[in-house]
Motif scaffolding. Structure first.
Motif, short mmCIF file in Angstrom:
data_model
loop_
_atom_site.label_atom_id
_atom_site.label_comp_id
_atom_site.label_asym_id
_atom_site.label_seq_id
_atom_site.Cartn_x
_atom_site.Cartn_y
_atom_site.Cartn_z
N ASP A 3 41.27 -6.38 -127.39
CA ASP A 3 40.87 -5.16 -128.09
C ASP A 3 39.82 -5.49 -129.13
OD1 ASP A 3 40.98 -2.50 -128.68
OD2 ASP A 3 43.05 -2.51 -129.39
N ASP A 4 39.02 -4.49 -129.48
CA ASP A 4 38.02 -4.63 -130.55
C ASP A 4 37.16 -5.87 -130.35
OD1 ASP A 4 39.45 -2.49 -131.52
OD2 ASP A 4 40.48 -3.62 -133.09
N GLU A 9 34.87 1.51 -125.91
CA GLU A 9 35.68 2.52 -126.59
C GLU A 9 34.85 3.25 -127.62
OE1 GLU A 9 38.98 0.27 -128.21
OE2 GLU A 9 37.82 -0.25 -129.98
CA CA Z 1 40.05 -0.95 -129.95
#
Ligand code: CA
Ligand code: C2E
Ligand code: CA
Ligand code: CA
Length: 276
Positions: free
Chosen positions: A178-179, A235
């Motif tokens: 993520d990220d 995202e």
């Molecule tokens: Ca994220």
């Protein structure tokens, strides 16, 4: 609007929440919320390029606090982490998300995968076992599950973490970072990580117009991911320009308000079930 504003400030009780209504009391509220089953999950779709039906979905936690209204996970997840409550909460999220996925299938909405966020401190020596138990209880195909972990955790090199992730990988559970791009991964290290998806952080998507440095970062991430055989999810996609740019760069999956807000399980079914 004024009326609403006044109401809202009364609802939030700012002076209470900042002073007396301290961290301790919010922690107690968290505990109560778990017992009283106050938490809710919402689901945000992910779309493959040029497809109108979502095939994947990310699970996001919501806490409608009885007095303070909706509290952001950015506020209560850290508190759940420091208080240890994240263990129980995290497993509740996982079980509930898997149950929702199965309910959708029964109702004719078939997705490839459901993603669930996992905090670093959830991954202790019994994590894989706890996950396996839930999947087993629900008769849930591990390949339908993807766990989103942060870059720093993946790169931490902590033996226990790597072991747990490998155990789950061997069962068929997928991992995504993520990220991605906000940490300090070395490219050579990613190759040896048991992940199959990189999620480009929304901070790079925000100003992704051509010739920005964010564009170059996104481009580098996508190219690297491709060469390593990983999928890429962008995202925080909010507009057409971002979509066009990401398409051109060959990003596999897109997620953001431009396509769909996080919705309750029921709303999600109503919106995306094409078999009805
Ligand atoms: Ca994220
Ligand atoms: P995240 O995993 O990076 O999740 C993406 C966040 O971006 C979500 O915020 C989502 O609602 C929001 N978002 C989605 N589309 C857009 C968009 O187009 N533009 C913008 N600006 N934002 C968008 P949310 O739901 O408030 O969650 C915040 C963070 O809280 C998550 O960031 C995640 O780190 C954490 N979190 C949420 N649910 C869970 C959970 O069940 N467990 C754990 N451990 N963490 C969670
Ligand atoms: Ca996430
Ligand atoms: Ca984030």
């Amino acid at each position: 609007a004024k009326e609403l504003g006044r109401n809202r400030s009364w609802m939030y009780q700012p002076e209470l929440s900042r002073n007396m209504h301290s961290r301790m009391s919010l922690e107690k509220d968290l505990r109560d919320a778990l017992v009283q089953n106050d938490f809710r999950l919402v689901y945000q779709p992910q779309f493959r390029q040029n497809e109108s039906n979502p095939l994947r979905v990310e699970t996001l936690l919501r806490w409608p606090h009885p007095l303070r209204g909706l509290i952001s996970p950015h506020e209560f997840i850290p508190l759940a982490e420091t208080s240890g409550l994240i263990m129980e909460l995290g497993l509740w999220v996982l079980r509930s998300a898997c149950e929702q996925f199965l309910a959708w299938r029964d109702q004719g909405l078939t997705l490839e995968k459901i993603a669930v966020n996992v905090s670093a401190i959830q991954i202790n020596g019994s994590f894989a076992e706890s996950v396996a138990k839930i999947l087993d209880d629900l008769n849930f195909n591990p390949q339908w599950l993807e766990l989103e972990v942060t870059e720093s955790l993946m790169m931490s090199g902590i033996t226990e973490v790597t072991q747990q992730i490998h155990l789950l990988r061997n069962m068929g559970v997928e991992f995504s970072i993520d990220d991605f791009g906000t940490g300090y991964s070395s490219l050579s290290k990613i190759k040896s990580m048991p992940v199959s998806v990189l999620k480009i952080d929304q901070s790079f998507v925000r100003d992704i117009s051509d010739e920005s440095s964010d564009y170059e970062i996104a481009r580098a991430i996508i190219m690297m991911a491709k060469s390593l055989g990983l999928s890429v999810v962008a995202e925080g996609v909010e507009n057409q320009i971002q979509e066009d740019t990401l398409h051109r760069l060959g990003c596999d999956w897109l997620q953001g308000y431009f396509y769909g807000n996080p919705l309750s399980g029921e709303e999600f079914l109503t919106k995306y079930n094409t078999n009805q």
